[in-house]
Design a protein around this motif. Sequence first.
Motif, PDB file in Angstrom:
ATOM      1  N   TYR A 116      -3.142  -1.450   8.262  1.00  0.00           N
ATOM      2  CA  TYR A 116      -2.030  -1.675   7.338  1.00  0.00           C
ATOM      3  C   TYR A 116      -1.960  -0.559   6.302  1.00  0.00           C
ATOM      4  O   TYR A 116      -0.863  -0.080   5.953  1.00  0.00           O
ATOM      5  CB  TYR A 116      -2.203  -3.018   6.637  1.00  0.00           C
ATOM      6  CG  TYR A 116      -2.212  -4.203   7.562  1.00  0.00           C
ATOM      7  CD1 TYR A 116      -2.856  -5.381   7.227  1.00  0.00           C
ATOM      8  CD2 TYR A 116      -1.570  -4.151   8.794  1.00  0.00           C
ATOM      9  CE1 TYR A 116      -2.873  -6.472   8.080  1.00  0.00           C
ATOM     10  CE2 TYR A 116      -1.588  -5.230   9.657  1.00  0.00           C
ATOM     11  CZ  TYR A 116      -2.239  -6.383   9.299  1.00  0.00           C
ATOM     12  OH  TYR A 116      -2.249  -7.461  10.136  1.00  0.00           O
ATOM     13  N   LEU A 139       8.474  -2.767  -2.030  1.00  0.00           N
ATOM     14  CA  LEU A 139       7.770  -3.934  -1.512  1.00  0.00           C
ATOM     15  C   LEU A 139       8.465  -4.491  -0.269  1.00  0.00           C
ATOM     16  O   LEU A 139       7.825  -4.929   0.674  1.00  0.00           O
ATOM     17  CB  LEU A 139       7.661  -5.007  -2.605  1.00  0.00           C
ATOM     18  CG  LEU A 139       6.970  -6.311  -2.192  1.00  0.00           C
ATOM     19  CD1 LEU A 139       5.532  -6.048  -1.733  1.00  0.00           C
ATOM     20  CD2 LEU A 139       6.989  -7.307  -3.347  1.00  0.00           C
ATOM     21  N   ALA A 140       9.803  -4.480  -0.289  1.00  0.00           N
ATOM     22  CA  ALA A 140      10.538  -4.989   0.874  1.00  0.00           C
ATOM     23  C   ALA A 140      10.235  -4.167   2.119  1.00  0.00           C
ATOM     24  O   ALA A 140      10.123  -4.702   3.227  1.00  0.00           O
ATOM     25  CB  ALA A 140      12.037  -4.988   0.577  1.00  0.00           C
ATOM     26  N   ARG A 150       6.789  -5.156   3.390  1.00  0.00           N
ATOM     27  CA  ARG A 150       6.808  -6.438   4.110  1.00  0.00           C
ATOM     28  C   ARG A 150       7.407  -6.293   5.500  1.00  0.00           C
ATOM     29  O   ARG A 150       7.058  -7.026   6.422  1.00  0.00           O
ATOM     30  CB  ARG A 150       7.584  -7.462   3.288  1.00  0.00           C
ATOM     31  CG  ARG A 150       6.803  -7.945   2.061  1.00  0.00           C
ATOM     32  CD  ARG A 150       7.637  -8.854   1.197  1.00  0.00           C
ATOM     33  NE  ARG A 150       6.837  -9.404   0.099  1.00  0.00           N
ATOM     34  CZ  ARG A 150       7.356 -10.069  -0.931  1.00  0.00           C
ATOM     35  NH1 ARG A 150       8.674 -10.255  -1.012  1.00  0.00           N
ATOM     36  NH2 ARG A 150       6.564 -10.544  -1.879  1.00  0.00           N
ATOM     37  N   LYS A 169       3.543  -7.494   9.225  1.00  0.00           N
ATOM     38  CA  LYS A 169       3.995  -8.839   9.592  1.00  0.00           C
ATOM     39  C   LYS A 169       2.880  -9.863   9.338  1.00  0.00           C
ATOM     40  O   LYS A 169       2.314 -10.437  10.268  1.00  0.00           O
ATOM     41  CB  LYS A 169       4.436  -8.871  11.048  1.00  0.00           C
ATOM     42  CG  LYS A 169       5.520  -7.878  11.389  1.00  0.00           C
ATOM     43  CD  LYS A 169       6.811  -8.160  10.639  1.00  0.00           C
ATOM     44  CE  LYS A 169       7.917  -7.220  11.072  1.00  0.00           C
ATOM     45  NZ  LYS A 169       9.179  -7.457  10.358  1.00  0.00           N
ATOM     46  N   ASP A 178       1.216 -12.674   5.937  1.00  0.00           N
ATOM     47  CA  ASP A 178       1.644 -13.488   4.802  1.00  0.00           C
ATOM     48  C   ASP A 178       2.163 -12.599   3.669  1.00  0.00           C
ATOM     49  O   ASP A 178       1.556 -11.577   3.323  1.00  0.00           O
ATOM     50  CB  ASP A 178       0.466 -14.341   4.317  1.00  0.00           C
ATOM     51  CG  ASP A 178       0.868 -15.258   3.170  1.00  0.00           C
ATOM     52  OD1 ASP A 178       0.495 -14.959   2.028  1.00  0.00           O
ATOM     53  OD2 ASP A 178       1.567 -16.250   3.443  1.00  0.00           O
ATOM     54  N   VAL A 179       3.298 -13.001   3.078  1.00  0.00           N
ATOM     55  CA  VAL A 179       3.941 -12.169   2.052  1.00  0.00           C
ATOM     56  C   VAL A 179       3.055 -12.020   0.823  1.00  0.00           C
ATOM     57  O   VAL A 179       3.080 -10.981   0.142  1.00  0.00           O
ATOM     58  CB  VAL A 179       5.318 -12.760   1.681  1.00  0.00           C
ATOM     59  CG1 VAL A 179       6.286 -12.640   2.842  1.00  0.00           C
ATOM     60  CG2 VAL A 179       5.187 -14.215   1.230  1.00  0.00           C
ATOM     61  N   ASN A 180       2.256 -13.050   0.485  1.00  0.00           N
ATOM     62  CA  ASN A 180       1.369 -12.950  -0.674  1.00  0.00           C
ATOM     63  C   ASN A 180       0.272 -11.918  -0.425  1.00  0.00           C
ATOM     64  O   ASN A 180      -0.085 -11.141  -1.334  1.00  0.00           O
ATOM     65  CB  ASN A 180       0.748 -14.316  -0.975  1.00  0.00           C
ATOM     66  CG  ASN A 180       1.799 -15.335  -1.400  1.00  0.00           C
ATOM     67  OD1 ASN A 180       2.739 -14.996  -2.110  1.00  0.00           O
ATOM     68  ND2 ASN A 180       1.650 -16.568  -0.947  1.00  0.00           N
ATOM     69  N   LYS A 181      -0.264 -11.890   0.784  1.00  0.00           N
ATOM     70  CA  LYS A 181      -1.264 -10.881   1.110  1.00  0.00           C
ATOM     71  C   LYS A 181      -0.655  -9.489   1.078  1.00  0.00           C
ATOM     72  O   LYS A 181      -1.271  -8.527   0.613  1.00  0.00           O
ATOM     73  CB  LYS A 181      -1.854 -11.162   2.491  1.00  0.00           C
ATOM     74  CG  LYS A 181      -2.696 -12.426   2.562  1.00  0.00           C
ATOM     75  CD  LYS A 181      -3.338 -12.554   3.929  1.00  0.00           C
ATOM     76  CE  LYS A 181      -4.208 -13.811   3.997  1.00  0.00           C
ATOM     77  NZ  LYS A 181      -4.877 -13.936   5.310  1.00  0.00           N
ATOM     78  N   THR A 182       0.585  -9.364   1.598  1.00  0.00           N
ATOM     79  CA  THR A 182       1.256  -8.065   1.560  1.00  0.00           C
ATOM     80  C   THR A 182       1.442  -7.593   0.123  1.00  0.00           C
ATOM     81  O   THR A 182       1.257  -6.409  -0.191  1.00  0.00           O
ATOM     82  CB  THR A 182       2.612  -8.152   2.277  1.00  0.00           C
ATOM     83  OG1 THR A 182       2.428  -8.657   3.595  1.00  0.00           O
ATOM     84  CG2 THR A 182       3.275  -6.792   2.361  1.00  0.00           C
ATOM     85  N   ARG A 183       1.827  -8.522  -0.764  1.00  0.00           N
ATOM     86  CA  ARG A 183       2.017  -8.153  -2.174  1.00  0.00           C
ATOM     87  C   ARG A 183       0.712  -7.652  -2.794  1.00  0.00           C
ATOM     88  O   ARG A 183       0.686  -6.654  -3.536  1.00  0.00           O
ATOM     89  CB  ARG A 183       2.558  -9.372  -2.945  1.00  0.00           C
ATOM     90  CG  ARG A 183       2.757  -9.128  -4.439  1.00  0.00           C
ATOM     91  CD  ARG A 183       3.781  -8.002  -4.640  1.00  0.00           C
ATOM     92  NE  ARG A 183       4.014  -7.759  -6.048  1.00  0.00           N
ATOM     93  CZ  ARG A 183       5.046  -8.266  -6.715  1.00  0.00           C
ATOM     94  NH1 ARG A 183       5.909  -9.048  -6.087  1.00  0.00           N
ATOM     95  NH2 ARG A 183       5.221  -7.989  -7.983  1.00  0.00           N
ATOM     96  N   TYR A 226      -0.085  -4.195  -1.395  1.00  0.00           N
ATOM     97  CA  TYR A 226       0.861  -3.229  -1.956  1.00  0.00           C
ATOM     98  C   TYR A 226       0.498  -2.874  -3.387  1.00  0.00           C
ATOM     99  O   TYR A 226       0.444  -1.688  -3.771  1.00  0.00           O
ATOM    100  CB  TYR A 226       2.268  -3.820  -1.868  1.00  0.00           C
ATOM    101  CG  TYR A 226       3.352  -2.975  -2.471  1.00  0.00           C
ATOM    102  CD1 TYR A 226       3.855  -3.258  -3.748  1.00  0.00           C
ATOM    103  CD2 TYR A 226       3.897  -1.904  -1.790  1.00  0.00           C
ATOM    104  CE1 TYR A 226       4.857  -2.495  -4.307  1.00  0.00           C
ATOM    105  CE2 TYR A 226       4.900  -1.128  -2.340  1.00  0.00           C
ATOM    106  CZ  TYR A 226       5.377  -1.426  -3.592  1.00  0.00           C
ATOM    107  OH  TYR A 226       6.361  -0.658  -4.146  1.00  0.00           O
TER     108      TYR A 226
END
Length: 443
Positions: free
Chosen positions: A397, A413-414, A417, A421, A423-428, A431
Amino acid sequence: MERLASFGNDPFDKPPCRGCSSYLTEPYVKCAECGPPPFLLCLQCFTRGFEYKKHQSDHTYEIMTSDFPVLDPNWTAQEEMSLLEAVMDCGFGNWQDVANQMCTKSKEECEKHYMKHFINNPLFASTLLNLKQAEEAQHNETAIPFQSADDPPRPTFDSLLSRDMAGYMPARADFVEEFDNYAEWDLRDIDFVEDDSDILHALKIAVVDIYHSRLKERQRRKKIIRDHGLINLRKFQILERRYPKEVQDLYETMRRFARILGPVEHDKFIESHALEFELRREIKRLQEYRAAGITNFCSARTYDHLKKSRDEERLKRTMLSEVLQYIQDSSACQQWLSRQADIDSGLTPTVPVPSTTGRRSAPPLNLTGLPGTEKLNEKEKELCQMVRLVPGAYLEYKAALVNECNKQGGLRLAQARALIKIDVNKTRKIYDFLIREGYITKA
C-alpha cells in the motif's frame, strides 16, 4: 527468374514468404501441418526456425520445387510454366521473343517443344474438346434442383417451446395469432352500397387503406422473423452466446438496427466488430510483451506462465492478510470463514464481519515472525500493530501511494481510498501517517 508474385487466380503465382515477405524462389519450404492457406517459407527463414502463431519450427515440412521433367526429359516443370507464360505475354508465333524471355532455350527449341506437346498432342486436343462440351452443357436450361431448408422444430401445442416460438406452426408456415390479430374487425361492418354519400364512401375507402397498411406491417414483421432466423429463438440465443461479453453487449445494443441492415449485412457488421475486439486484445497482449522486453513467442509462453503464478501468489497474500486480521478473535474468524464460504458458493454473504470499532477494541497485532517486519522502522511497526495490518500488505500500500503521489505531484484522501481497497478508517490512518512522516504530500 524472380518476378512479382500476386494473389490472383494465376496458378503460376505464389504468395510471399511468411517470415520476411520476400518473393519466393524455388526451392522453398511448405509446412505440412499448417493451413489452409498454405504456410510457405524461404530457405533463409526456415533455417532460422521462424515461428508464427500456431506454426512451430518442429513441424513436418515439404520441399517445393519444379526441378523435375513433365512432358520432356530435357524440360523441367519450371521451364514448362515459363514457356506458357512467355507465349501468353509475347503471342503465338513470336518464338524469338519467347526465347529471349525464357533465357534458357533457343528459338527452335521453344517452337518445336510447344508445337509437339501443346498443339499436336492428341491428349491435349481431347481435353480441350471435353472442356468445350462441359462449357456448352452449363448454358443448357435445366431444372433447378430442390434443396430442403432447415426444418423448424415442431413442438406440441401450448408447450414451453411453442410459446417461445410465438405459436409458430411449421406445417402451415404461419402463426396461431397474427400481429395485430384483430385488424379485420374494423372491416366486418363495412358494406359498399350505391346510395352512400361521397363523404361516407371516402371514409370507407380510408378504413380499407388503414387495413392495408396494417397488413403490410404484419408481413414486414414476418419477413424480419424469417430472414433473421428468429422463429427458433433458443437456437438464435445459443449462436449469440458464442461471442465474447463485449460483442454480446454490442449485439444487444445494435439489435434494433437489424431490420434496417438486413440479416447478411447485420451479421457482417457484428463479425467485423468481433474481429476488431480480438485484434485489440492481441495488440494489447503484444504491447505487454514488448514492454516486458520479450522478442519471441517462446519467451512469451514463459512470461504468461510466470505472470499467472505471480497473480495466484498475490491473491494468496491478500487472503492471508485478511485472515491474520481476525485470527486472534475466534468469533470474528468464524464469521470471516462463513462469509468466504458464501462467496465461493455464489451466495450473497449474510454474516457481517465485525468492525474493529465495536464495543471491545482488538489487541495490537503481533508482528513476530511475519514476513516484511525487518523492512519497517519503529514508527511503521507501531502503525501496523495499531491498525492490525501485516507488514507485507502495508509495504504494498505504501509503494502504491508513493508512486501515485510522484505521478500526480500530490495525493488526496479520496485518491488513496480508490487505490487501497480496505477499510476506510485504516486507509485514513495510513494516509495521515505517510503525510506526517513526509513520504507523500497533500494535493
